[in-house]
Design an enzyme around this catalytic site. Structure first.
Site, short mmCIF file in Angstrom:
data_model
loop_
_atom_site.label_atom_id
_atom_site.label_comp_id
_atom_site.label_asym_id
_atom_site.label_seq_id
_atom_site.Cartn_x
_atom_site.Cartn_y
_atom_site.Cartn_z
N TYR A 179 -12.86 0.89 13.32
CA TYR A 179 -13.92 0.83 12.62
C TYR A 179 -15.21 0.96 13.30
O TYR A 179 -15.78 0.10 13.61
CB TYR A 179 -14.09 -0.37 11.45
CG TYR A 179 -12.66 -0.85 10.91
CD1 TYR A 179 -11.67 0.11 10.68
CD2 TYR A 179 -12.51 -2.12 10.16
CE1 TYR A 179 -10.40 -0.14 10.04
CE2 TYR A 179 -11.70 -2.33 9.42
CZ TYR A 179 -10.40 -1.32 9.25
OH TYR A 179 -9.31 -1.79 8.71
N ASN A 186 0.76 -1.61 9.52
CA ASN A 186 1.40 -0.21 9.51
C ASN A 186 2.75 -0.14 10.23
O ASN A 186 3.00 0.89 10.64
CB ASN A 186 0.49 0.76 10.21
CG ASN A 186 -0.76 0.69 9.38
OD1 ASN A 186 -1.01 1.19 8.11
ND2 ASN A 186 -1.88 0.48 9.89
N TYR A 203 -3.86 -3.29 2.44
CA TYR A 203 -5.20 -2.76 2.39
C TYR A 203 -4.96 -1.54 1.39
O TYR A 203 -4.02 -1.27 0.59
CB TYR A 203 -5.38 -2.27 3.91
CG TYR A 203 -4.44 -1.08 4.38
CD1 TYR A 203 -4.39 0.22 3.85
CD2 TYR A 203 -3.52 -1.31 5.29
CE1 TYR A 203 -3.54 1.07 4.36
CE2 TYR A 203 -2.60 -0.52 5.97
CZ TYR A 203 -2.68 0.80 5.41
OH TYR A 203 -1.69 1.52 5.94
N LYS A 239 -12.96 4.11 -12.93
CA LYS A 239 -14.27 5.11 -13.15
C LYS A 239 -13.80 6.54 -13.06
O LYS A 239 -14.49 7.47 -13.72
CB LYS A 239 -15.32 4.87 -12.02
CG LYS A 239 -14.73 5.39 -10.47
CD LYS A 239 -15.64 5.04 -9.57
CE LYS A 239 -15.19 5.67 -8.14
NZ LYS A 239 -16.35 5.72 -7.08
#
Length: 302
Positions: free
Chosen positions: A59, A156, A203, A214
């Site tokens: 990140y 993962n 995640y 939305k």
């Protein structure tokens, strides 16, 4: 609703709602991020009683960890649970590296960026294709014995890789892609995790925004991984979730987060946020108490 969660076989405890921080300093992942917004997001989480901060070297190539490290200096570290991850090798085109020496070095560098003496949960972020997984985990066992980390995780990893990594029973937590519209883990790993006292963190719990409510049927092209029929079914199901949410004076997002929190297979849910207002809203999911009938209804909708 559970108020406290113990991570695997460790002594790490946290609340059931955390913060995913890929939008905190993750300039390599998202456009238009501002570091000051990232810091405000972390502060909003801590101010709302959200104790678990989930970050990673990837990140922002360490930037997320640095921002978190700066923010936590103004808070009681003992009340914060920091989870970080490493695998991408900056000296090899960011390809996964599970070599024990690399992982140990990654822990040390993460400690520096986070400006802390220990990391509560440390994950191997991705498997590489050559390091024996139990050997990689054993490197983290040594870091745990040294007091640098408190719990060991993998992310993962395939079901077989999880089992290989946990050969000596040292894995405390698994983080993987899971949501109401991506449920492979239910059949492939949940039973094994439960049998071996391994926690699970999903995640993408909001499926890259799809589960926020939305989007409409006309937005199908934005989610090409789903057939048009499947996408329409998801949109229809979300309309029914909204009806449940309205009963609780809650949003669709808050209601879906409440479903994860109520799910016995999930330890902590870690939605991300770009601005602090999103954190404030997500935190209200803790106030949504889904009765079993509504939990089951949402479960069957997807």
């Amino acid at each position: 609703m559970k108020n406290s969660v113990t991570i695997g076989k460790s002594d790490v405890t946290t609340g059931p709602l955390g913060l995913g921080t890929n939008k905190v300093g993750g300039h390599n992942l998202f456009d238009g991020l501002k570091d000051e917004n990232g810091a405000a997001v972390v502060k909003a989480a801590l101010n709302n009683g959200i104790s678990l901060l989930d970050t990673a070297f990837m990140y922002g190539l360490g930037k997320s960890e640095e921002i978190i490290g700066d923010v936590i200096q103004d808070y009681d570290r003992s009340k914060i649970v920091i989870a970080s991850k490493a695998a991408q090798d900056p000296n090899n085109e960011l390809k996964p590296n599970n070599d024990p020496k690399f992982l140990k070095n990654s822990v040390d560098k993460a400690l520096e960026r986070l400006n802390t003496d220990y990391i509560d949960i440390f994950y191997i972020h991705f498997p590489d294709d050559h390091t024996p997984k139990a050997e990689a985990v054993n490197a983290l066992v040594e870091e745990k014995k040294a007091g640098k980390i408190r719990a060991i995780g993998v992310s993962n990893f395939s079901p077989d890789q999880i089992k290989e990594a946990n050969a000596d029973g040292q894995v405390d937590i698994v983080e993987d892609n899971y949501s109401l519209v991506h449920r492979d883990a239910e059949e492939k790993v949940f039973a094994y995790l439960k049998e071996n006292n391994i926690s699970f963190v999903p995640y993408f719990p909001l499926a890259s925004g799809l589960l926020t409510g939305k989007y409409k049927s006309a937005d199908a092209k934005k989610f090409s991984q789903f057939s048009s029929d499947t996408f329409d079914k998801i949109i229809d199901s979300l309309a029914k979730v909204k009806a449940i949410a309205d009963k609780h004076d809650a949003t669709v997002v808050q209601t879906i987060l409440a479903w994860y929190i109520a799910n016995p297979n999930i330890s902590v849910v870690i939605p991300g946020a770009r601005v602090p207002e999103q954190v404030d809203s997500n935190a209200k999911a803790l106030d949504v108490q889904l009765p079993s009938a509504e939990f089951d209804e949402i479960n069957k909708l997807f």
